[in-house]
Design an enzyme around this catalytic site. Structure first.
Site, mmCIF file in Angstrom:
data_model
loop_
_atom_site.group_PDB
_atom_site.id
_atom_site.type_symbol
_atom_site.label_atom_id
_atom_site.label_comp_id
_atom_site.label_asym_id
_atom_site.label_seq_id
_atom_site.Cartn_x
_atom_site.Cartn_y
_atom_site.Cartn_z
ATOM 1 C CD GLN A 99 4.523 2.962 9.122
ATOM 2 O OE1 GLN A 99 5.444 2.702 9.890
ATOM 3 N NE2 GLN A 99 3.381 3.448 9.550
ATOM 4 C CD GLU A 130 11.430 -1.480 13.587
ATOM 5 O OE1 GLU A 130 11.978 -1.467 14.676
ATOM 6 O OE2 GLU A 130 10.991 -2.514 13.060
ATOM 7 N N GLY A 138 9.503 -5.280 5.273
ATOM 8 C CA GLY A 138 8.968 -4.309 6.234
ATOM 9 C C GLY A 138 9.429 -2.899 5.943
ATOM 10 C CG ASN A 145 -1.847 1.193 1.257
ATOM 11 O OD1 ASN A 145 -1.803 2.058 0.371
ATOM 12 N ND2 ASN A 145 -2.691 1.251 2.272
ATOM 13 N N PRO A 146 1.160 1.792 -1.185
ATOM 14 C CG PRO A 146 1.607 2.079 -3.446
ATOM 15 C CD PRO A 146 0.671 1.389 -2.510
HETATM 16 MO MO1 MOS Z 1 9.771 -1.748 16.582
HETATM 17 S S1 MOS Z 1 11.091 -0.828 17.875
HETATM 18 O O1 MOS Z 1 10.462 -3.310 16.564
HETATM 19 O O2 MOS Z 1 8.301 -1.408 17.362
#
Ligand code: MOS
Length: 739
Positions: free
Chosen positions: A638, A705, A702, A631-632
């Site tokens: 994020q 992060e 993912g 989902n761009p």
């Molecule tokens: Mo992330 S710090 O693994 O919620």
């Protein structure tokens, strides 16, 4: 004609609004502290006002007599609470292992020493304030200079780094520091516990309903089936909600003790004490190169502070191991104990502070070599993971640098310090690389096809605000060929099939195979029902001749439109729903065949107005190599959010501990400075989307992060380019630049 699937209809990769958006913006999403029950009582913890010592006397008499107060509870009267056994088969992990009130020792400021319970929150707050605690006080250790209190361990080693360093003529030996940071999630930590005499129902704000259950059942001393954890919506976690914090055990213990539902909502201040934080790190980086810029050694020796009892390690060497080609690498780690609450994961744990150090060091080395920092990185691009000696599953870091440089206009950079100007401002241009693991947790899911023509996927994971509800609806819609509106997603309940922790940016990648298998199973059962239901259209047909396309059940040799809608099959057989289960394995078990990571590059422009010492981040271009973006819209969200957090990390965020009392001084949102809109320029995010299907059929990895990794270094590098001042301790403060 066999039916062909029109993939242009697939929701995978399509910009998709959050399916839970309307619930949230209309205030109809029920968060943990929104749960209310008849007879519910409010509990407010009493936090210690010393950071080191012991409780001499706890005087609860006045507090107990106050209006509405149901009691004040502490070690002597709350009931037994246990520890979580290490490495247990429960697959449970906690960061603060000591259950609340286990002994009378105080090891950090704000440690819970008692808890007041009353009819209202205000009464409980007043009672908590009226509890008189006398302490035997010792001076706390909250020193910011870190020295090893544990054995120095080698994280990774190849070649002889010290020897190569000693022999090198181009080298640097610098120490980089990142401060303690507090997550400051917008939804406060809270727990609402209900006990029916046998089973605990815990409404929690958690990044892992399964883990929370597995921890709390041990803390409460009951079987896992007697603890149910519910977490339907979260106002983010950033890691601070991965493991349970002591207020959860207090709420559950009080519900058991009093036979009434209990609500605890931590104050913003309390969240600075006993709900985790990113620990301070101190990282010595020694790095050397030959005259051509080829790295000859990297030594990364890092320390992080931890609490008195717990061994939280901030894995700063995470990226150092594999990021660059270098024959001689040595990474060491040790802990430094402080009278501070237990640290925990915070967005990109390890990699984020680690890359601040190493990506700053690379910039410093490039300057020594009089070389462009991208060129230095290209020279040292590895062909394989030299730490594990295995190939990379997918690594397109060079493309990140090249795309980023082009989008940013890097070719126009004049490396001379302070030489670039615009509108009377000095410009600084800096860049850095980013890396983060790409793995899967084990996961299970069920998919239902229902007689109203809708489908449902259920799994015991949770949406922490990242868009998991929406992404799973997209995956389900793709797998069962229905529109998004017909796909329901049920999460946030530990009684569902075990789903992954929302940690390490792994939920999407982990669940895709499980949902795909569950959908395939459900469709198989549907086709079997279609041929076994007497009187139905396909009764008696060999199941092998049957197919399912976009909600239609049909024979392989006919078009989908000649078939029947799947709900008709359920109706003829008198089935409410047909269910399939699917699971996928963790990628952590065993020796990996390939080194799986995501990559990125940040390009930052700062403006520096020397006469009034004003520093601003004026432009950020981020390029991310994280495989297929399901989902761009949520994906860009994020990365942008992470970049905002990175601006805060580079320029503002810092939890300060007062040296005599050990209290976090800036434990509120006025004094703990976070980046706000005014600090954030337009952000440009590009996804490269190279195909790699190691983790799942779509090639999704993912993205929660990686956007934070490397950003602080890119900013510090830009600040150096503008000002000539190298900042090696975050946050970058105006006073650091007034020299
Ligand atoms: Mo992330 S710090 O693994 O919620």
């Amino acid at each position: 004609m066999p039916a062909t699937k029109d993939k242009s209809n697939s929701p995978i990769g399509r910009e998709t609004k959050r399916i839970d958006g309307p619930l949230k913006v209309t205030g109809n999403a029920i968060y943990t502290s929104d749960h209310n029950f008849p007879g519910m009582l409010y509990a407010v913890p009493v936090g210690s006002t010393i950071a080191n010592g012991s409780i001499a006397k706890l005087d609860t008499k006045d507090a107990e007599k106050m209006p509405g107060v149901k009691g004040v509870f502490h070690r002597a009267n709350i009931g037994k609470l246990f520890r979580v056994a290490p490495n247990s088969d429960y697959n449970a992990f906690s960061d603060e292992d000591r259950p609340p009130f286990e002994d009378d020792v105080v090891r950090y400021y704000g440690q819970y020493v008692a808890v007041a319970v009353a009819d209202t929150f205000e009464q409980a707050t007043a009672a908590a304030e009226a509890v008189k605690v006398t302490y035997n006080e010792k001076k706390p250790n909250v020193d910011t200079y870190l020295t090893a209190d544990s054995k120095v361990k080698v994280d990774s080693e190849r070649g002889d780094a010290q020897k190569a360093f000693d022999a090198a003529s181009i080298k640097l030996d610098e120490t980089y520091v990142t401060p303690a940071e507090t997550h400051n999630v917008i939804e406060l930590h809270s727990s609402v516990a209900v006990y029916d005499g046998t089973t605990f129902t815990l409404y929690e704000t958690t990044q892992g309903v399964m883990n929370h259950r597995n921890v709390l059942c041990q803390v409460l001393g009951v079987e896992p089936e007697h603890v149910k954890v519910i977490s339907k919506f979260l106002g983010s976690g950033f890691g601070s909600k991965i493991t349970p914090w002591p207020q959860s055990a207090l709420a559950a213990a009080l519900a058991r003790k009093l036979g009434k539902p209990i609500k605890i909502v931590l104050s913003r201040k309390m969240a600075f004490h006993a709900a985790g934080h990113r620990p301070r790190t101190q990282q010595r980086v020694r790095i050397s190169a030959d005259a051509g810029g080829k790295l000859t050694s990297i030594q990364h020796d890092y320390l992080n502070h931890t609490s008195i009892l717990d061994d939280y390690k901030e894995n700063c060497g995470e990226c150092t191991k594999y990021f660059y080609s270098c024959p001689n690498v040595r990474i060491t780690t040790a802990l430094s104990r402080r009278n501070i609450g237990t640290p925990t994961s915070m967005r990109g744990p390890g990699a984020v502070p680690g890359l601040f150090a190493t990506e700053s060091a690379l910039d410093e080395l490039a300057i020594k070599l009089k070389m462009d920092p991208i060129q230095l990185r290209l020279i040292n691009e590895p062909e394989k993971d030299e730490d594990l000696n295995i190939p990379f599953a997918s690594r397109n870091l060079v493309d990140c640098y090249k795309t980023g440089a082009e989008k940013f206009g890097w070719a126009k950079r004049d490396p001379k310090i302070g030489s670039m100007k615009r509108d009377g401002l000095t410009l600084g241009w800096g860049m850095a690389g980013a890396g983060w693991i790409a793995e899967r947790f084990s996961a299970e899911a069920t998919v239902e096809l229902r007689n109203d023509g809708t489908a449902k996927v259920s799994t015991g994971t949770q949406d922490i605000g990242t868009g998991t509800y929406t992404v799973l609806a997209q995956v389900l819609a793709d797998k069962v060929g229905l529109s998004l509106e017909k796909c329901e997603v049920v999460l946030g309940d530990s009684s569902l099939p075990p789903g992954p922790l929302s940690g390490g940016s792994m939920v999407t990648a982990s669940l895709i195979p499980a949902v795909a298998k569950a959908a395939q199973k459900a469709i198989g059962t549907l086709l079997s029902a279609a041929v076994k239901t007497p009187g139905a259209k396909y009764f008696g047909v060999d199941q092998k001749e049957m197919d399912y396309t976009e909600g239609m059940v049909h024979k392989k040799d006919e078009s989908a439109s000649a078939g029947i809608p799947f709900q008709q099959v359920l109706d003829s057989g008198n089935f409410k729903f047909i269910l399939g289960k699917g699971s996928s394995e963790s990628t952590f078990a065993g020796k990996p065949e390939s080194s799986k990571h995501s990559y990125g590059a940040h390009f930052v422009e700062v403006t520096w107005q020397e006469e009034i010492a004003r520093l601003r981040v004026s432009r950020v271009v981020t390029v991310i190599d994280a495989g297929k973006i399901i989902n761009p819209k949520a994906g860009r969200n994020q990365i942008e959010g992470a970049v905002v957090m990175g601006i805060g990390m580079a320029l503002f965020e810092h939890t300060n501990y007062e040296p005599t009392k050990g209290a976090p001084l800036n434990s509120n949102l006025a004094d703990y400075i976070l980046a706000v809109n005014a600090d954030v320029p337009d952000l440009e995010v590009h996804f490269l989307e190279f195909e790699n299907k190691d983790l799942n059929e779509y090639g999704a990895r993912g993205i929660g992060e990686i956007g934070l990794a490397g950003l602080a270094a890119a900013i510090a590098n830009a600040v150096h380019h503008a000002t000539g001042i190298r900042i090696r301790e975050l946050p970058i403060k105006i006073e650091d630049l007034l020299v």
